[in-house]
Design a protein around this motif. Structure first.
Motif, PDB file in Angstrom:
ATOM      1  N   ILE A  29      -1.510   7.744   2.034  1.00  0.00           N
ATOM      2  CA  ILE A  29      -1.838   6.536   1.274  1.00  0.00           C
ATOM      3  C   ILE A  29      -0.897   5.441   1.751  1.00  0.00           C
ATOM      4  CG2 ILE A  29      -1.846   5.409  -0.989  1.00  0.00           C
ATOM      5  CD1 ILE A  29      -2.635   8.044  -2.248  1.00  0.00           C
ATOM      6  N   PHE A  30      -1.474   4.295   2.093  1.00  0.00           N
ATOM      7  CA  PHE A  30      -0.687   3.123   2.498  1.00  0.00           C
ATOM      8  C   PHE A  30      -0.674   2.114   1.354  1.00  0.00           C
ATOM      9  CE2 PHE A  30      -0.998  -1.177   4.734  1.00  0.00           C
ATOM     10  CZ  PHE A  30       0.384  -1.358   4.753  1.00  0.00           C
ATOM     11  N   VAL A  31       0.513   1.821   0.834  1.00  0.00           N
ATOM     12  CA  VAL A  31       0.671   0.799  -0.206  1.00  0.00           C
ATOM     13  C   VAL A  31       0.999  -0.512   0.499  1.00  0.00           C
ATOM     14  CG1 VAL A  31       1.995   0.076  -2.222  1.00  0.00           C
ATOM     15  CG2 VAL A  31       1.421   2.494  -1.914  1.00  0.00           C
ATOM     16  N   ASP A  32       0.029  -1.410   0.526  1.00  0.00           N
ATOM     17  CA  ASP A  32       0.175  -2.681   1.231  1.00  0.00           C
ATOM     18  C   ASP A  32       1.052  -3.655   0.435  1.00  0.00           C
ATOM     19  OD1 ASP A  32      -0.245  -4.526   3.237  1.00  0.00           O
ATOM     20  OD2 ASP A  32      -2.312  -5.008   2.668  1.00  0.00           O
ATOM     21  N   LYS A  33       1.412  -4.740   1.068  1.00  0.00           N
ATOM     22  CA  LYS A  33       2.293  -5.748   0.467  1.00  0.00           C
ATOM     23  C   LYS A  33       1.723  -6.296  -0.838  1.00  0.00           C
ATOM     24  CE  LYS A  33       2.607  -9.572   2.849  1.00  0.00           C
ATOM     25  NZ  LYS A  33       3.025 -10.566   3.875  1.00  0.00           N
ATOM     26  N   THR A  34       0.386  -6.453  -0.902  1.00  0.00           N
ATOM     27  CA  THR A  34      -0.244  -7.070  -2.076  1.00  0.00           C
ATOM     28  C   THR A  34      -0.724  -6.056  -3.112  1.00  0.00           C
ATOM     29  OG1 THR A  34      -2.418  -7.046  -1.012  1.00  0.00           O
ATOM     30  CG2 THR A  34      -1.037  -9.010  -0.654  1.00  0.00           C
ATOM     31  N   ALA A  35      -0.363  -4.805  -2.943  1.00  0.00           N
ATOM     32  CA  ALA A  35      -0.852  -3.771  -3.867  1.00  0.00           C
ATOM     33  C   ALA A  35      -0.381  -4.024  -5.295  1.00  0.00           C
ATOM     34  CB  ALA A  35      -0.369  -2.400  -3.404  1.00  0.00           C
ATOM     35  N   ASP A  36      -1.246  -3.691  -6.237  1.00  0.00           N
ATOM     36  CA  ASP A  36      -0.885  -3.755  -7.656  1.00  0.00           C
ATOM     37  C   ASP A  36      -0.023  -2.535  -7.982  1.00  0.00           C
ATOM     38  OD1 ASP A  36      -1.561  -4.791 -10.541  1.00  0.00           O
ATOM     39  OD2 ASP A  36      -1.911  -2.624 -10.582  1.00  0.00           O
ATOM     40  N   LEU A  37       1.137  -2.758  -8.582  1.00  0.00           N
ATOM     41  CA  LEU A  37       2.081  -1.671  -8.844  1.00  0.00           C
ATOM     42  C   LEU A  37       1.475  -0.583  -9.724  1.00  0.00           C
ATOM     43  CD1 LEU A  37       4.888  -0.326  -8.785  1.00  0.00           C
ATOM     44  CD2 LEU A  37       5.505  -1.764 -10.757  1.00  0.00           C
ATOM     45  N   ALA A  38       0.885  -0.990 -10.841  1.00  0.00           N
ATOM     46  CA  ALA A  38       0.329   0.005 -11.772  1.00  0.00           C
ATOM     47  C   ALA A  38      -0.743   0.855 -11.091  1.00  0.00           C
ATOM     48  CB  ALA A  38      -0.244  -0.696 -13.007  1.00  0.00           C
ATOM     49  N   MET A  39      -1.584   0.201 -10.267  1.00  0.00           N
ATOM     50  CA  MET A  39      -2.625   0.927  -9.548  1.00  0.00           C
ATOM     51  C   MET A  39      -2.012   1.903  -8.549  1.00  0.00           C
ATOM     52  SD  MET A  39      -5.626  -0.468  -7.011  1.00  0.00           S
ATOM     53  CE  MET A  39      -6.453  -1.480  -8.240  1.00  0.00           C
ATOM     54  N   ALA A  40      -0.997   1.427  -7.810  1.00  0.00           N
ATOM     55  CA  ALA A  40      -0.335   2.277  -6.817  1.00  0.00           C
ATOM     56  C   ALA A  40       0.290   3.502  -7.484  1.00  0.00           C
ATOM     57  CB  ALA A  40       0.714   1.484  -6.055  1.00  0.00           C
ATOM     58  N   GLN A  41       0.963   3.272  -8.608  1.00  0.00           N
ATOM     59  CA  GLN A  41       1.595   4.385  -9.333  1.00  0.00           C
ATOM     60  C   GLN A  41       0.550   5.418  -9.756  1.00  0.00           C
ATOM     61  OE1 GLN A  41       3.424   1.917 -12.356  1.00  0.00           O
ATOM     62  NE2 GLN A  41       5.482   2.195 -11.497  1.00  0.00           N
ATOM     63  N   LYS A  42      -0.541   4.922 -10.320  1.00  0.00           N
ATOM     64  CA  LYS A  42      -1.583   5.805 -10.842  1.00  0.00           C
ATOM     65  C   LYS A  42      -2.283   6.591  -9.717  1.00  0.00           C
ATOM     66  CE  LYS A  42      -5.341   3.917 -12.611  1.00  0.00           C
ATOM     67  NZ  LYS A  42      -6.290   3.254 -13.527  1.00  0.00           N
TER      68      LYS A  42
END
Length: 418
Positions: free
Chosen positions: A231-244
């Motif tokens: 999974i690549f977490v991009d610069k603009t990723a939403d934190l809550a979404m990334a965590q989930k």
């Protein structure tokens, strides 16, 4: 009965089921689902015995913890198994579908028609629900199958197969020997040599099993050796979404082949500390410098790395990934499109967990496995992946000589398929 005789009978059965009506196939599937549901306590008892027998093997290190976890059959897995069979019964018949209709000339029409592959050899470890999944997919796609499960799930496998067989015995017109079960290592050795009767081998298990099979048979093999998902977490990723999403992809079922193994984080992602902290709170062990980036942990362990941009993330995945399933979390549509177009994997996701890579979740009813091949089937392999095609040409006495001489000419007119 020796293996060659079993394979020969399976081949004969495959020719009979190839012409079986959709109604009979669906009746068989519904009966199987009903019988499994009605006899679930017997299945749980058999599975309990397998788990009891497997515990000492885990303690001795002869059986991995992830394999032991896959072995367990609970109410949820059984419910999904039964629902999967019923879903397969509701799906359109994949056989005898017109894939192409082309008029080569007046009175000379070519049809490309879907048909079964023939005899499938399935070798799998643990995962007793595989028996029902593959049997159901084989019936609907009109293939015969020879199943060899791991010794660690022998009691569950025998019980489920006996229930399925008793259901099929009640279906008028259903051929004998469509579903076959073998048990020994000698059977595996014979299966790998049996290219006269077996058309495709599908392994479901660890890297070691799949590699061994690919290296020891002339029969085509469908499957994947590794499940190294990213999974690549991009610069603009939403934190809550990334965590989930990352938490789900790692902890929902850590031993699954579609569980995430490596997390790539854009070096300018502003909330890295919060993301990593939340993953640790979910009891995920984070590894910043693993010995290998091409490693499948099968546990709550996650390697992570910082990358400069989406291009570096893509390069890393295409270098170390296994071509299974990889995801990007981003608000940037351009980066998402680039990622999904350039990552060379069977599944590429945007803002979704890699755990969605599954035939049941894709609406295939179930799957025979996940393929990273670039042949006729890729990703979760459901009914369509168990079909091939043949060409039917219907004429009115045409001969090639007339076309070679120029007396007649092809007009190759495609006809719309209804």
């Amino acid at each position: 009965m020796d293996f060659v005789e079993i394979a020969k009978r399976a081949k004969e059965a495959s020719l009979k089921i190839a012409d079986l009506s959709e109604e009979v196939k669906n009746e068989a599937l519904i009966k199987i689902a009903d019988k499994i549901e009605a006899n679930k306590e017997e299945i749980f008892e058999a599975n309990k015995q397998d788990l009891t027998d497997a515990e000492p093997l885990v303690e001795k290190g002869e059986l991995t913890k992830s394999t032991f976890n896959r072995l367990k059959l609970d109410e949820n897995k059984l419910r999904d198994m039964v629902q999967g069979i019923r879903d397969i019964a509701q799906l359109p018949d994949p056989i005898n579908k017109k894939l192409l209709v082309r008029e080569l000339d007046e009175g000379l029409t070519l049809y490309k028609i879907s048909c079964p592959i023939g005899v499938l050899g399935i070798i799998f470890e643990a995962r007793p629900d595989v028996i029902a999944q593959i049997s159901s997919l084989a019936i609907k796609s009109a293939n015969a199958v020879i199943l060899k499960g791991g010794k660690e799930s022998i009691n569950t496998n025998k019980k489920i197969m006996s229930i399925i067989t008793s259901a099929l015995d009640e279906v008028e017109g259903f051929p004998k020997n469509v579903l076959n079960q073998v048990f020994t290592r000698d059977d595996v050795a014979e299966m790998l040599k049996c290219d006269k009767y077996i058309n495709l081998i599908i392994p479901r298990g660890g890297n070691k099993l799949v590699k061994f099979i690919k290296e020891n048979t002339k029969i085509p093999v469908l499957g994947h050796a590794d499940g190294i998902c990213h999974i690549f977490v991009d610069k603009t990723a939403d934190l809550a979404m990334a965590q989930k999403v990352v938490t789900d992809a790692k902890t929902q079922y850590p031993s699954a082949c579609n569980s995430v193994e490596t997390l790539l984080i854009h070096k300018e992602f502003p909330q890295t500390e919060a993301l990593l902290g939340s993953l640790e709170l979910s009891e995920i062990k984070l590894i910043p410098n693993p010995d290998s980036w091409a490693f499948e942990y099968g546990d709550k362990i996650l390697a992570y790395k910082f990358v400069a941009d989406v291009d570096e993330a893509i390069e890393h995945i295409n270098t170390y990934g296994s071509g299974h399933t990889d995801a990007i979390i981003t608000k940037d549509e351009k980066n998402a499109e680039k990622f999904m177009n350039k990552v060379d994997s069977a599944g590429v996701y945007w803002n979704a967990s890699t755990r969605f890579a599954d035939g049941f979740r894709y609406g295939f009813g179930a799957e025979v496995g996940i393929s990273t091949n670039k042949t006729h089937a890729r990703g979760p392999v459901g009914l369509e992946g168990l079909t091939i095609y043949k060409y039917k040409l219907i004429g009115s006495g045409q001969i090639v000589g007339d076309y070679v001489s120029g007396d007649k000419h092809f007009h190759h007119k495609d006809i719309k398929i209804n």
